[in-house]
Design a protein around this motif. Structure first.
Motif, PDB file in Angstrom:
ATOM      1  N   GLN A   1     -22.430 -29.749 -44.508  1.00 43.35           N
ATOM      2  CA  GLN A   1     -21.905 -30.526 -43.960  1.00 43.35           C
ATOM      3  C   GLN A   1     -22.630 -31.187 -42.923  1.00 43.35           C
ATOM      4  OE1 GLN A   1     -19.010 -31.775 -43.915  1.00 43.35           O
ATOM      5  NE2 GLN A   1     -18.401 -31.036 -46.140  1.00 43.35           N
ATOM      6  N   VAL A   2     -23.226 -32.336 -42.378  1.00 40.05           N
ATOM      7  CA  VAL A   2     -23.789 -32.673 -40.961  1.00 40.05           C
ATOM      8  C   VAL A   2     -23.058 -33.728 -40.021  1.00 40.05           C
ATOM      9  CG1 VAL A   2     -25.690 -34.477 -40.330  1.00 40.05           C
ATOM     10  CG2 VAL A   2     -25.434 -33.081 -42.739  1.00 40.05           C
ATOM     11  N   GLN A   3     -23.360 -33.488 -38.581  1.00 42.64           N
ATOM     12  CA  GLN A   3     -22.568 -34.170 -37.500  1.00 42.64           C
ATOM     13  C   GLN A   3     -23.165 -35.210 -37.114  1.00 42.64           C
ATOM     14  OE1 GLN A   3     -21.800 -30.555 -37.602  1.00 42.64           O
ATOM     15  NE2 GLN A   3     -20.252 -31.239 -39.341  1.00 42.64           N
ATOM     16  N   LEU A   4     -22.728 -36.286 -37.022  1.00 45.78           N
ATOM     17  CA  LEU A   4     -24.394 -37.070 -35.995  1.00 45.78           C
ATOM     18  C   LEU A   4     -23.555 -37.577 -34.813  1.00 45.78           C
ATOM     19  CD1 LEU A   4     -25.100 -38.344 -39.599  1.00 45.78           C
ATOM     20  CD2 LEU A   4     -26.239 -37.152 -37.955  1.00 45.78           C
ATOM     21  N   VAL A   5     -24.092 -37.747 -34.037  1.00 43.86           N
ATOM     22  CA  VAL A   5     -24.052 -38.220 -32.957  1.00 43.86           C
ATOM     23  C   VAL A   5     -25.189 -38.989 -32.587  1.00 43.86           C
ATOM     24  CG1 VAL A   5     -23.010 -37.782 -30.241  1.00 43.86           C
ATOM     25  CG2 VAL A   5     -22.588 -35.994 -32.052  1.00 43.86           C
ATOM     26  N   GLU A   6     -24.512 -40.574 -31.849  1.00 45.57           N
ATOM     27  CA  GLU A   6     -25.723 -41.766 -31.936  1.00 45.57           C
ATOM     28  C   GLU A   6     -25.714 -41.791 -29.680  1.00 45.57           C
ATOM     29  OE1 GLU A   6     -24.019 -43.786 -35.436  1.00 45.57           O
ATOM     30  OE2 GLU A   6     -23.192 -42.571 -34.022  1.00 45.57           O
ATOM     31  N   LYS A  19     -33.631 -47.671 -26.572  1.00 41.75           N
ATOM     32  CA  LYS A  19     -33.652 -46.616 -27.546  1.00 41.75           C
ATOM     33  C   LYS A  19     -33.024 -45.785 -28.010  1.00 41.75           C
ATOM     34  CE  LYS A  19     -37.315 -42.695 -27.924  1.00 41.75           C
ATOM     35  NZ  LYS A  19     -38.464 -42.178 -27.271  1.00 41.75           N
ATOM     36  N   LEU A  20     -32.742 -46.077 -29.237  1.00 36.70           N
ATOM     37  CA  LEU A  20     -31.734 -44.938 -30.027  1.00 36.70           C
ATOM     38  C   LEU A  20     -31.819 -43.664 -30.243  1.00 36.70           C
ATOM     39  CD1 LEU A  20     -29.599 -47.629 -32.007  1.00 36.70           C
ATOM     40  CD2 LEU A  20     -29.465 -47.339 -29.261  1.00 36.70           C
ATOM     41  N   ALA A  21     -30.687 -42.640 -29.990  1.00 37.91           N
ATOM     42  CA  ALA A  21     -31.069 -41.709 -30.816  1.00 37.91           C
ATOM     43  C   ALA A  21     -29.516 -40.820 -31.386  1.00 37.91           C
ATOM     44  CB  ALA A  21     -31.062 -40.406 -29.410  1.00 37.91           C
ATOM     45  N   CYS A  22     -30.315 -39.982 -32.682  1.00 39.16           N
ATOM     46  CA  CYS A  22     -29.030 -39.663 -32.916  1.00 39.16           C
ATOM     47  C   CYS A  22     -29.598 -37.874 -33.595  1.00 39.16           C
ATOM     48  CB  CYS A  22     -29.163 -40.348 -35.119  1.00 39.16           C
ATOM     49  SG  CYS A  22     -27.980 -39.540 -35.682  1.00 39.16           S
ATOM     50  N   THR A  23     -28.457 -37.739 -33.294  1.00 40.05           N
ATOM     51  CA  THR A  23     -28.250 -36.303 -32.819  1.00 40.05           C
ATOM     52  C   THR A  23     -27.453 -35.411 -34.080  1.00 40.05           C
ATOM     53  OG1 THR A  23     -29.127 -35.664 -30.506  1.00 40.05           O
ATOM     54  CG2 THR A  23     -28.897 -34.088 -31.195  1.00 40.05           C
ATOM     55  N   ALA A  24     -28.056 -34.442 -34.918  1.00 33.67           N
ATOM     56  CA  ALA A  24     -27.089 -34.165 -35.554  1.00 33.67           C
ATOM     57  C   ALA A  24     -26.876 -32.186 -35.400  1.00 33.67           C
ATOM     58  CB  ALA A  24     -28.194 -34.256 -37.237  1.00 33.67           C
ATOM     59  N   SER A  25     -26.426 -31.986 -36.429  1.00 41.82           N
ATOM     60  CA  SER A  25     -25.663 -30.508 -35.992  1.00 41.82           C
ATOM     61  C   SER A  25     -25.441 -30.396 -37.556  1.00 41.82           C
ATOM     62  CB  SER A  25     -24.751 -30.516 -35.243  1.00 41.82           C
ATOM     63  OG  SER A  25     -23.896 -31.348 -35.082  1.00 41.82           O
ATOM     64  N   GLY A  26     -24.886 -28.883 -37.853  1.00 46.28           N
ATOM     65  CA  GLY A  26     -24.130 -28.581 -38.794  1.00 46.28           C
ATOM     66  C   GLY A  26     -25.222 -28.337 -40.254  1.00 46.28           C
ATOM     67  N   ARG A  27     -24.728 -27.291 -41.104  1.00 50.98           N
ATOM     68  CA  ARG A  27     -25.519 -26.515 -42.128  1.00 50.98           C
ATOM     69  C   ARG A  27     -26.154 -27.709 -42.405  1.00 50.98           C
ATOM     70  NH1 ARG A  27     -24.180 -25.298 -47.175  1.00 50.98           N
ATOM     71  NH2 ARG A  27     -21.945 -25.961 -46.823  1.00 50.98           N
ATOM     72  N   SER A  28     -25.859 -28.237 -43.032  1.00 51.89           N
ATOM     73  CA  SER A  28     -27.053 -29.683 -43.373  1.00 51.89           C
ATOM     74  C   SER A  28     -28.374 -30.087 -42.616  1.00 51.89           C
ATOM     75  CB  SER A  28     -26.187 -29.948 -45.013  1.00 51.89           C
ATOM     76  OG  SER A  28     -25.799 -29.533 -45.508  1.00 51.89           O
ATOM     77  N   GLU A 108     -25.112 -44.142 -50.130  1.00 51.39           N
ATOM     78  CA  GLU A 108     -26.277 -42.837 -50.930  1.00 51.39           C
ATOM     79  C   GLU A 108     -25.742 -42.723 -49.604  1.00 51.39           C
ATOM     80  OE1 GLU A 108     -29.834 -44.302 -52.726  1.00 51.39           O
ATOM     81  OE2 GLU A 108     -28.378 -44.679 -55.005  1.00 51.39           O
ATOM     82  N   TYR A 109     -25.741 -42.653 -48.284  1.00 52.09           N
ATOM     83  CA  TYR A 109     -25.522 -41.412 -47.607  1.00 52.09           C
ATOM     84  C   TYR A 109     -24.003 -41.002 -47.182  1.00 52.09           C
ATOM     85  CZ  TYR A 109     -30.074 -43.206 -46.400  1.00 52.09           C
ATOM     86  OH  TYR A 109     -31.293 -43.645 -46.146  1.00 52.09           O
ATOM     87  N   ASP A 110     -23.258 -39.791 -47.331  1.00 49.24           N
ATOM     88  CA  ASP A 110     -22.760 -39.153 -47.135  1.00 49.24           C
ATOM     89  C   ASP A 110     -22.487 -39.167 -46.075  1.00 49.24           C
ATOM     90  OD1 ASP A 110     -23.687 -36.782 -49.535  1.00 49.24           O
ATOM     91  OD2 ASP A 110     -22.565 -38.490 -50.011  1.00 49.24           O
ATOM     92  N   TYR A 111     -23.182 -39.143 -44.548  1.00 45.86           N
ATOM     93  CA  TYR A 111     -22.479 -38.284 -43.378  1.00 45.86           C
ATOM     94  C   TYR A 111     -23.412 -39.445 -42.652  1.00 45.86           C
ATOM     95  CZ  TYR A 111     -22.490 -33.941 -45.708  1.00 45.86           C
ATOM     96  OH  TYR A 111     -22.303 -33.513 -46.669  1.00 45.86           O
ATOM     97  N   TRP A 112     -21.890 -40.163 -41.689  1.00 43.46           N
ATOM     98  CA  TRP A 112     -22.189 -41.706 -40.707  1.00 43.46           C
ATOM     99  C   TRP A 112     -21.870 -40.814 -38.966  1.00 43.46           C
ATOM    100  CZ3 TRP A 112     -24.343 -45.955 -42.263  1.00 43.46           C
ATOM    101  CH2 TRP A 112     -24.336 -46.171 -43.471  1.00 43.46           C
ATOM    102  N   GLY A 113     -22.658 -41.844 -38.338  1.00 39.35           N
ATOM    103  CA  GLY A 113     -22.207 -41.031 -36.853  1.00 39.35           C
ATOM    104  C   GLY A 113     -21.084 -42.420 -36.845  1.00 39.35           C
ATOM    105  N   GLN A 114     -20.875 -42.069 -35.188  1.00 36.32           N
ATOM    106  CA  GLN A 114     -19.756 -43.512 -34.669  1.00 36.32           C
ATOM    107  C   GLN A 114     -19.905 -44.635 -34.476  1.00 36.32           C
ATOM    108  OE1 GLN A 114     -21.318 -40.922 -32.650  1.00 36.32           O
ATOM    109  NE2 GLN A 114     -21.644 -41.905 -30.831  1.00 36.32           N
ATOM    110  N   GLY A 115     -21.704 -45.302 -34.342  1.00 38.21           N
ATOM    111  CA  GLY A 115     -21.881 -46.171 -34.361  1.00 38.21           C
ATOM    112  C   GLY A 115     -22.448 -46.302 -32.585  1.00 38.21           C
ATOM    113  N   VAL A 116     -23.065 -46.886 -32.137  1.00 39.91           N
ATOM    114  CA  VAL A 116     -23.237 -47.082 -31.016  1.00 39.91           C
ATOM    115  C   VAL A 116     -23.620 -49.445 -30.957  1.00 39.91           C
ATOM    116  CG1 VAL A 116     -24.118 -45.164 -30.001  1.00 39.91           C
ATOM    117  CG2 VAL A 116     -26.035 -46.977 -31.041  1.00 39.91           C
ATOM    118  N   GLN A 117     -23.769 -49.690 -29.776  1.00 41.34           N
ATOM    119  CA  GLN A 117     -22.464 -51.136 -29.633  1.00 41.34           C
ATOM    120  C   GLN A 117     -24.356 -51.300 -29.079  1.00 41.34           C
ATOM    121  OE1 GLN A 117     -20.927 -53.219 -30.543  1.00 41.34           O
ATOM    122  NE2 GLN A 117     -22.694 -54.702 -30.313  1.00 41.34           N
TER     123      GLN A 117
END
Length: 122
Positions: A1-6, A19-28, A108-117
């Motif tokens: 599992q991966v959680q992503l926050v942009e 500059k955008l940032a994507c922070t990942a958390s979770g076991r994978s 082919e990507y299983d995990y997605w963030g919520q998106g930023v405008q």
């Protein structure tokens, strides 16, 4: 599992930078996970922007304007966007593939963030 926050989206004038940032958390969420940025503008298909694992990969339209990087200590991937154009206006999403395929295809990507405008004014 991966959680992503942009983070880091916003309004900028043409020629400016964001500059955008994507922070990942979770076991994978490991350093071997491929993390990519995609964008989706109204009326257009989802578009591959860039990906990073051991190397970096860019969409054809980037042409040296964007740089993807990662800080494994912070579990964060960045997208530095310079020389922005109004046609770069879109919602930008980060996505993760723990299998590390370095794909340009969103399916082919299983995990997605919520998106930023990101909005670039002319």
């Amino acid at each position: 599992q991966v959680q992503l926050v942009e983070s880091g989206g916003g309004l900028v004038q043409a020629g400016g930078s964001l500059k955008l940032a994507c922070t990942a958390s979770g076991r994978s969420a490991t350093s071997s996970t491929t993390v990519a940025w995609f964008r989706w503008a109204p009326g257009k298909a989802r578009e591959f922007v860039a990906a990073i694992r051991w190397g970096t990969y860019y969409g054809d339209f980037v042409r040296g304007r964007f740089t993807i990087s990662r800080d494994n200590a912070k579990n964060t991937v960045y997208l530095q966007m310079d020389s922005l154009k109004p046609e770069d206006t879109a919602v930008y999403y980060c996505a993760a593939d723990p299998t590390g395929r370095n794909s340009r295809y969103g399916l082919e990507y299983d995990y997605w963030g919520q998106g930023v405008q990101v909005t670039v004014s002319s």
